[in-house]
Design a protein around this motif. Structure first.
Motif, PDB file in Angstrom:
ATOM      1  N   GLY A  16       0.801  -1.211   0.000  1.00 56.87           N
ATOM      2  CA  GLY A  16       0.000   0.000   0.000  1.00 56.87           C
ATOM      3  C   GLY A  16       0.834   1.261   0.000  1.00 56.87           C
ATOM      4  N   SER A  17       0.139   2.401   0.090  1.00 61.72           N
ATOM      5  CA  SER A  17       0.789   3.707   0.029  1.00 61.72           C
ATOM      6  C   SER A  17       0.300   4.613   1.155  1.00 61.72           C
ATOM      7  CB  SER A  17       0.485   4.396  -1.313  1.00 61.72           C
ATOM      8  OG  SER A  17       0.991   3.656  -2.401  1.00 61.72           O
ATOM      9  N   ARG A  19       0.992   8.974   2.383  1.00 62.80           N
ATOM     10  CA  ARG A  19       1.653  10.245   2.141  1.00 62.80           C
ATOM     11  C   ARG A  19       1.796  10.972   3.461  1.00 62.80           C
ATOM     12  NH1 ARG A  19      -0.524  15.772  -0.665  1.00 62.80           N
ATOM     13  NH2 ARG A  19       1.364  16.372  -1.812  1.00 62.80           N
ATOM     14  N   ARG A  67      10.829   3.769  -4.234  1.00 61.35           N
ATOM     15  CA  ARG A  67       9.506   3.593  -3.622  1.00 61.35           C
ATOM     16  C   ARG A  67       9.014   4.876  -2.951  1.00 61.35           C
ATOM     17  NH1 ARG A  67       8.931   0.252   0.582  1.00 61.35           N
ATOM     18  NH2 ARG A  67      11.089   0.451   1.330  1.00 61.35           N
ATOM     19  N   THR A  69       9.199   9.167  -2.393  1.00 63.00           N
ATOM     20  CA  THR A  69       9.517  10.427  -3.060  1.00 63.00           C
ATOM     21  C   THR A  69       9.315  11.570  -2.081  1.00 63.00           C
ATOM     22  OG1 THR A  69       8.749   9.528  -5.181  1.00 63.00           O
ATOM     23  CG2 THR A  69       8.992  11.926  -5.011  1.00 63.00           C
ATOM     24  N   GLN A  82       5.962  10.802  -0.077  1.00 68.47           N
ATOM     25  CA  GLN A  82       5.069   9.830  -0.689  1.00 68.47           C
ATOM     26  C   GLN A  82       5.714   8.463  -0.599  1.00 68.47           C
ATOM     27  OE1 GLN A  82       1.912  10.247  -2.076  1.00 68.47           O
ATOM     28  NE2 GLN A  82       1.933   8.007  -2.180  1.00 68.47           N
ATOM     29  N   ASN A  84       5.289   4.520  -1.423  1.00 73.54           N
ATOM     30  CA  ASN A  84       4.586   3.495  -2.203  1.00 73.54           C
ATOM     31  C   ASN A  84       5.219   2.136  -1.969  1.00 73.54           C
ATOM     32  OD1 ASN A  84       2.979   5.549  -3.368  1.00 73.54           O
ATOM     33  ND2 ASN A  84       4.470   5.869  -5.011  1.00 73.54           N
ATOM     34  N   SER A  85       4.483   1.099  -2.343  1.00 80.85           N
ATOM     35  CA  SER A  85       4.981  -0.285  -2.231  1.00 80.85           C
ATOM     36  C   SER A  85       5.539  -0.551  -0.842  1.00 80.85           C
ATOM     37  CB  SER A  85       6.055  -0.547  -3.303  1.00 80.85           C
ATOM     38  OG  SER A  85       5.555  -0.315  -4.596  1.00 80.85           O
TER      39      SER A  85
END
Length: 125
Positions: A16-17, A19, A67, A69, A82, A84-85
């Protein structure tokens, strides 16, 4: 008074992600390098990502490269991470930190002198 406040943490499944946000109050971030760090139970605090004061230079640790940022807004009061993964090994308390230096980035916690209180990120199914 210069303050940093993190938000956006929580529980997410592997893959999942999330932020994360780092909000500055009492100052603008345009002359500050910002770093994201994390600390898991029983482990030392480690650098995750860094962005220079101009935003033109970023760094990521090998464990999150590709993954995560890091970015900053044009209003110069917010920095974002951010993610991700996400993996279970990303579970930790995440902190943002600032140092007033231009053209600079670092992955060492000792190089930063303003810190937020952290936000918990838990990656688990």
């Amino acid at each position: 008074q210069l303050q940093l406040v993190e938000s956006g943490g929580g529980l997410v499944q592997p893959g999942g992600s999330l932020r994360l946000s780092c909000a500055a109050s009492g100052f603008t971030l345009d002359s500050y390098a910002i770093g994201w760090f994390r600390q898991a139970p029983g482990k030392e605090r480690e650098g995750v990502s860094c962005i220079s004061s101009s935003g033109r230079s970023t760094q990521h640790s090998d464990s999150v490269k590709g993954r995560f940022t890091i970015s900053r807004d044009n209003g110069e009061t917010m920095v974002y991470l951010q993610m991700n993964s996400l993996k279970p090994e990303d579970t930790a308390v995440y902190y943002c930190a600032a140092v007033q230096r231009k053209y600079y980035c670092s992955g060492s916690p000792d190089d930063f002198n303003y810190w937020g209180q952290g936000t918990q990120v838990t990656v688990s199914s």
